[in-house]
Design a protein around this motif. Structure first.
Motif, short mmCIF file in Angstrom:
data_model
loop_
_atom_site.label_atom_id
_atom_site.label_comp_id
_atom_site.label_asym_id
_atom_site.label_seq_id
_atom_site.Cartn_x
_atom_site.Cartn_y
_atom_site.Cartn_z
N ASP A 163 6.14 65.00 27.19
CA ASP A 163 4.82 64.46 26.88
C ASP A 163 4.98 63.03 26.36
O ASP A 163 5.68 62.81 25.36
N PRO A 164 4.36 62.03 27.01
CA PRO A 164 4.54 60.64 26.57
C PRO A 164 4.00 60.35 25.17
O PRO A 164 4.44 59.40 24.52
N LEU A 165 3.07 61.17 24.69
CA LEU A 165 2.49 60.93 23.38
C LEU A 165 3.32 61.55 22.26
O LEU A 165 3.54 60.91 21.22
N THR A 166 3.77 62.77 22.48
CA THR A 166 4.51 63.47 21.41
C THR A 166 6.00 63.53 21.65
O THR A 166 6.77 63.76 20.72
N LYS B 89 3.68 70.97 32.78
CA LYS B 89 2.60 70.19 33.39
C LYS B 89 2.26 70.78 34.76
O LYS B 89 3.15 71.04 35.57
N PRO B 90 0.96 70.98 35.02
CA PRO B 90 0.54 71.60 36.28
C PRO B 90 0.29 70.58 37.39
O PRO B 90 -0.10 69.44 37.14
N THR B 91 0.51 71.02 38.62
CA THR B 91 0.14 70.26 39.81
C THR B 91 -0.72 71.16 40.68
O THR B 91 -0.28 72.25 41.08
N LEU B 92 -1.93 70.73 40.96
CA LEU B 92 -2.85 71.53 41.76
C LEU B 92 -2.41 71.55 43.22
O LEU B 92 -2.03 70.51 43.78
#
Length: 426
Positions: free
Chosen positions: A110-113, A119-122
């Motif tokens: 996670d770039p923020l934490t 992480k999902p990809t539809l």
């Protein structure tokens, strides 16, 4: 007989489950020294399982000693998640749902934490009915999604556009596809559907697959080629299909309480008929053995070969108590297993056949014990290979409507009373 490992994961039904690759690093704990080694290894390797608790979320559990603790929730689907598969090598999870979508989940920072998250990809399946079942291919570069749209979406990754694309297998499917299974060559795909057929398709995709060598299923295999079509013996839905470890034999379980084993090179079809409730899931444990389970709440071992097949016994110990609450014996002191042998069912059966029932004057009371003589107390929804090579599986895992997750030793087999022999129909 080695007792199974039983875990009460949830009070809700478990629709599907899938373990990560680290399950093979577990050890049987028979002493304090092994326990200490286990705790050391567990800090390095985390055994995890992904389960669908009949909701639109996927729960991840991590094993801590003898318990499972929830670690993460995968929330992206809008409706019930119907199937899960966890790729052991690429560590990717694929989920299918009644919302007609599939998601591929990968771990990323996670770039923020800076924390590692899923992480999902539809995946756009291009179907107009619910997705019912999903499985990664052996090489983990494709996956197949069964659906109620009378189609199977075969999905592969397009690196140029950085997304997953789907091609559909349609003809000659006439109803909902309930299960799929991949051949070891990464090209052939077996499917069972509600039109009472089990079929073998070619899912060859140019620029993704290498041309497979000739096999008993055929030589030229363009996409959507039907390499075999087999009917349920008595016209039941085909709930589960599976290729043998070599890929030369196909097994499928139907709603008419049968398991059929197909030898296309023979050709021959052997049908094992059960006098109990239908199986809904099966898995091969070696080239000559299958474990099947379903509405009868107990996994059953089937063995055989080109000369015939039979049911050998149950992995559920018929002599061991299943709980500490009350007696578990049958009406005559025996310990039968299966949903048709519960105390409540026997009470109604006796009332019907012998005219026995409760009397106002304190006669024989009607039984109020609804507990089954099995570890699982409701339908087994999913069975997966848990430990061992594909041609030598030593343990399998099951999950059920009762919210239990159970790990069974394949070698721990108890008798069925009478063996069910296979009938050759082809």
């Amino acid at each position: 007989m080695a007792a199974p490992e039983v875990f009460n994961v949830s009070q809700s039904p478990i629709t599907s489950h899938a373990f990560n690759a680290d399950r093979t690093r577990q050890f049987s704990m028979r002493s304090d020294q092994l326990m200490r080694w286990f705790l050391i290894l567990f800090r390095t390797f985390a055994l995890e399982v992904a389960v669908s608790l009949n909701t639109n979320e996927v729960q991840l559990f991590s094993r801590s000693g003898l318990d499972w603790t929830p670690t993460e929730t995968l929330s992206e689907h809008d409706k019930i998640v119907t199937s899960i598969d966890w790729a052991p090598n690429s560590n990717r999870i694929v989920t299918a749902s009644q919302d007609r979508n599939a998601y591929v989940w990968q771990q990323a920072s996670d770039p923020l934490t800076g924390r590692v998250v899923w992480k999902p990809t539809l995946v756009l399946l291009r179907i107009n009915r619910a997705a019912t079942f999903v499985r990664w291919s052996p090489f983990e570069d494709k996956f197949a999604v069964a659906s109620g749209a009378r189609a199977i979406a075969v999905c592969s990754f397009d690196p140029d556009n950085n997304w997953w694309i789907a091609k559909q297998l349609k003809k000659p499917i006439r109803s909902t596809v309930l299960s799929v299974d991949w051949h070891p060559n990464n090209v052939l795909l077996a499917a069972g559907s509600a039109d009472m057929k089990a079929r073998v398709f070619s899912a060859y995709i140019k620029d993704v697959d290498k041309r497979p060598p000739p096999s008993v299923w055929g030589e030229k295999l363009p996409f959507n080629t039907v390499c075999g079509e087999y009917s349920s013996p008595s016209g039941g839905w085909v709930h589960s299909v599976g290729f043998s470890p070599s890929g030369d034999v196909l097994a499928f379980a139907s709603h008419d309480s049968t398991v059929s084993v197909v030898y296309p090179g023979g050709p021959a079809i052997y049908t094992i008929r059960s006098n109990s409730l239908p199986y809904v899931s099966l898995t091969w444990t070696s080239e000559d053995s299958i474990v099947a389970a379903g509405h009868d709440c107990q996994p059953v071992l089937l063995t055989g070969g080109p000369s015939g097949w039979q049911a050998v016994g149950s992995l559920d110990d018929t002599t061991a108590p299943k709980s500490s609450v009350g007696g578990r014996g049958g009406p005559t002191g025996s310990s039968p297993v299966g949903r048709l042998n519960s105390a409540a069912f026997n009470t109604f059966r006796n009332a019907d056949s012998r005219g026995l029932g409760s009397s106002p004057g304190g006669g024989t009371p009607l039984a109020t014990d609804t507990e089954l003589f099995t570890v699982h107390q409701n339908t087994i929804t999913d069975i997966r290979a848990y430990e061992g090579a594909p041609d030598a599986v030593s343990r399998v895992s099951t999950s059920g409507v009762d919210g239990k997750l159970v790990i069974w030793n394949v070698s721990a087999v108890s008798g069925l009373g009478t063996k069910l022999k296979a009938l050759r129909v082809g």
